[in-house]
Scaffold this active site. Sequence first.
Site, PDB file in Angstrom:
ATOM      1  CG  HIS A 155     -18.706 -19.918  44.624  1.00  0.00           C
ATOM      2  ND1 HIS A 155     -17.567 -19.382  44.071  1.00  0.00           N
ATOM      3  CD2 HIS A 155     -18.980 -19.129  45.692  1.00  0.00           C
ATOM      4  CE1 HIS A 155     -17.188 -18.317  44.766  1.00  0.00           C
ATOM      5  NE2 HIS A 155     -18.018 -18.145  45.752  1.00  0.00           N
TER       6      HIS A 155
ATOM      7  CG  HIS B  28     -20.182 -20.534  40.340  1.00  0.00           C
ATOM      8  ND1 HIS B  28     -19.498 -21.706  40.504  1.00  0.00           N
ATOM      9  CD2 HIS B  28     -19.315 -19.561  40.692  1.00  0.00           C
ATOM     10  CE1 HIS B  28     -18.261 -21.453  40.916  1.00  0.00           C
ATOM     11  NE2 HIS B  28     -18.125 -20.145  41.057  1.00  0.00           N
TER      12      HIS B  28
ATOM     13  CG  HIS C  98     -11.935 -18.265  40.331  1.00  0.00           C
ATOM     14  ND1 HIS C  98     -10.998 -17.348  40.740  1.00  0.00           N
ATOM     15  CD2 HIS C  98     -12.539 -18.699  41.461  1.00  0.00           C
ATOM     16  CE1 HIS C  98     -11.028 -17.242  42.067  1.00  0.00           C
ATOM     17  NE2 HIS C  98     -11.960 -18.040  42.522  1.00  0.00           N
TER      18      HIS C  98
ATOM     19  CG  ASN D 107     -11.729 -22.994  41.521  1.00  0.00           C
ATOM     20  OD1 ASN D 107     -12.860 -23.445  41.659  1.00  0.00           O
ATOM     21  ND2 ASN D 107     -11.430 -21.739  41.726  1.00  0.00           N
TER      22      ASN D 107
END
Lengths: 271, 271, 271, 271
Positions: free
Chosen positions: C178, C153, C68, C40
């Site tokens: 996560h 994750h 992501h 992120n």
Amino acid sequence: MRILFLGDVVGRTGRDAVVKRLPGLREQLRIDMAVVNAENASHGFGLSPEMARAFFAAGADVITLGNHAWDRKEIIPYIAETPRLLRPMNFPPGTPGAGSVVVVLRGGHRVLVMTVMGRLFMDALDCPFRATAVELSKHRIGVNCAAVIIDVHAEATSEKMAFGHSFDGQASLIVGTHTHCPSADHQILPGGTAFQSEVGMCGDYDSVIGMQKEVAAARFWRKMPGERLSPAEGECTLCGTFVEVDDITGLAKRIEPLRVGGRLSQTMPAV
Amino acid sequence: MRILFLGDVVGRTGRDAVVKRLPGLREQLRIDMAVVNAENASHGFGLSPEMARAFFAAGADVITLGNHAWDRKEIIPYIAETPRLLRPMNFPPGTPGAGSVVVVLRGGHRVLVMTVMGRLFMDALDCPFRATAVELSKHRIGVNCAAVIIDVHAEATSEKMAFGHSFDGQASLIVGTHTHCPSADHQILPGGTAFQSEVGMCGDYDSVIGMQKEVAAARFWRKMPGERLSPAEGECTLCGTFVEVDDITGLAKRIEPLRVGGRLSQTMPAV
Amino acid sequence: MRILFLGDVVGRTGRDAVVKRLPGLREQLRIDMAVVNAENASHGFGLSPEMARAFFAAGADVITLGNHAWDRKEIIPYIAETPRLLRPMNFPPGTPGAGSVVVVLRGGHRVLVMTVMGRLFMDALDCPFRATAVELSKHRIGVNCAAVIIDVHAEATSEKMAFGHSFDGQASLIVGTHTHCPSADHQILPGGTAFQSEVGMCGDYDSVIGMQKEVAAARFWRKMPGERLSPAEGECTLCGTFVEVDDITGLAKRIEPLRVGGRLSQTMPAV
Amino acid sequence: MRILFLGDVVGRTGRDAVVKRLPGLREQLRIDMAVVNAENASHGFGLSPEMARAFFAAGADVITLGNHAWDRKEIIPYIAETPRLLRPMNFPPGTPGAGSVVVVLRGGHRVLVMTVMGRLFMDALDCPFRATAVELSKHRIGVNCAAVIIDVHAEATSEKMAFGHSFDGQASLIVGTHTHCPSADHQILPGGTAFQSEVGMCGDYDSVIGMQKEVAAARFWRKMPGERLSPAEGECTLCGTFVEVDDITGLAKRIEPLRVGGRLSQTMPAV
Ligand SMILES: [Fe+2]
Ligand SMILES: [Fe+2]
Ligand SMILES: [Fe+2]
Ligand SMILES: [Fe+2]
Ligand SMILES: [Fe+2]
Ligand SMILES: [Fe+2]
Ligand SMILES: [Fe+2]
Ligand SMILES: [Fe+2]
């Protein structure tokens, strides 16, 4: 070759209708190969060996299962010794039973039947697309097998349509099961594969996907433990898909739905 | 009264077909009331005011939307001033637009149209069943309104069937939208409500729910950003539901599917 | 050996804190091996190559990603040539990059780092448990590698705990990422593996999982398109996990959380 | 005022620890108000009236439940007559029991306790945010009630953090339950509300969220019916949150986690 695929058999009304009518349908439609999805045969949840035997005796060449595969535990030892009873191929390695089988018909034709389960809005499983690609790499329609039939047991129409196009030209029929509502989108895809996103159930349609409507509907209104779900017991509509396959290529020449008995509009393939 | 409901319009091929054919269908089938779900009209995502105007001009009495309601933001001010454009009724209080409307037909008949969105495998929303019950408590079919039409925009067939039975006898037609695959389970429920779990889309069926098949299918194979989804551009199949309503009771006398153009098997209600 | 694992870096405040503090932390805690989850880092969505280079320069031995991974597309060619940048191992075959790497430390110690993504409430992927078992069958902690670090994750604590126990004794550290909220359940499992279900993010905790709180919270109240989410910009809390590994067995001797800066209660491993 | 909140009690080990230690904790920490989430007290599933009575006798002022509220059906008549036993407030109208209660403490202080259930990755329910806003509109912290305690029973940390910020300044404590893993993100939000995204369970942490680890982990590996889940029986870690509330404003002055017994790192609020 003429194929008949009957969708999820739900409860006694579904079982009785399949056992009673399948022999006549085979004859009337001159069916060479019949497949029945029977994951809801036993009170809506699973399949017993005895019921499987009744379906085989009535003319099912292959029986498929889906997410309800193991609801009746007696099926576990039975599936291990019954190659024509299939569970989704993309269950984890080590799962009893198999997800595909090659059936040799009376005339010597070899037919591959397989079933996979979708993942969108369903259980976490291995990729059904890749599993199918691996299996199809071993069989060539029109070369070493006369027909390929794939049951894609899935919730989302997007996944089913994506599946159909992904294997268009490699199968005779790709048909969806699981939602219990027959679709009217049967077509022959550009590559020659017959496709219908959902065959529909063999069960009572005055119900919620085959289960008694009052109890099943209450689950959407309330957040409380309710009565047990049990199958609706009104007259069954047999829902099926009929496909005529080219003897040379193994691809589809015709796909027509079949709806017999019960509340839904009636339709029979032309003979 | 004769009602025509057309399912999710997808992209240019869907828009063009609706605009071109709706006037003729209204005439040919002597339609009194036409409803169009248009949530995917704009490149598959949302609806522009200009497109809405075109549908109204072509003969849509009411337009409904679903989870794609706001994909085109210009619709937000437009819906606020357009009572015949509906978004799901069970969106949170304060959401622009409305989920129901009473339309007064030329002959003076009042028709209630409403739409709700399901929750199973969909967004977190208020209860569509309770929202519907509240709305229906204000209208009595056969008493103060001549017909009631409900679009249940939902994924799961179980929720749609539960919804149909929950309001059987209180509506003329309960029809599902959202999955883009027409169902063949149209029937008149025991209480007199016409029901079809899914009307199907107005779009190209050589696709994945209306979108170009290669890109859409790749999303199920890979876990990578891909090309943008865009609508398939082949010939549209108009998918609709036709219902004939009893003038006294407002309940259904007949329900028939309609599939015109494109790849799907063709069917037209008897006139 | 001393390991430091820093959780999901969110936005500029997270990036700046990691780049600024990681060198000092390495020294102060005498870290031999540092891993940073950076999915992120770029405005909350993905990671750019330039940012990755900055983390490597600041002392990250390995960088991991999660769902992501591909939000910034420039990462795709970069990951292909950067073995120490990992994406989840159970992404489909053919996905660029890898999910595991063996790093050789200055003293010659070999450390296996891997990352997998959970499936409960997440994307449809291959089984992370089986993928891990296959990978671990090639490496033996205490035999041919000095330590094994696994980033799981995942959303659900049940899946993370099941994962921890499944590989207890085969890894030095199994740590979740996560959810962006550090857990206080760090422990050494009975088999000797250090476990913490969630390391937490490196970001501003006056936020909704690192994103500006007003916009992010509004998404739970309304069903309308809102403003774009963007990272909160208050002071970062660096959240990490510190593990001391036995030089012979590769198993954990100590696990302690680390929280430095920002709003959360501060804690540093004892030196 | 001093508040102690204990998280989801799981099975016998959790029940025994709460009953045995709560009286001493109340005394040692001079607790004015204790709340216990007990949705998993009965073999991991639900709560019996007899167990509820034992928790009340041990010093619980209020007991909360979550998605497992009705797993033991005997609780249904009992909750109807037990105002201090709460189920999520956003269950549908007509659900037995209530989701909030005002407790009058010995000194005359009135404390509002309420519980709601999240929707992300959980059941379809009415909006927990709006339900809370409606309830809080009837009570003003520091005006007509001395403290407000909210249990937000939810899966996703994003929903929990969004909830905390949405009601920051209107509650003394907003604490998450349901994931069974204590978070280390306890803080006083800018508006004065103490927040912790997850209090953690009172159960054995050598487990999968309190259940025996072999059976629970197998569910992630296999797609087959397995043994019944049952609670792990090792030593319990009591997980709780301690908050000191300002007597005038009702807002938080201090929040500290509590972890006593079992495998997790031990921590007790300073007295
Ligand atoms: Fe089924
Ligand atoms: Fe199924
Ligand atoms: Fe749609
Ligand atoms: Fe939709
Ligand atoms: Fe993240
Ligand atoms: Fe993530
Ligand atoms: Fe719980
Ligand atoms: Fe729970």
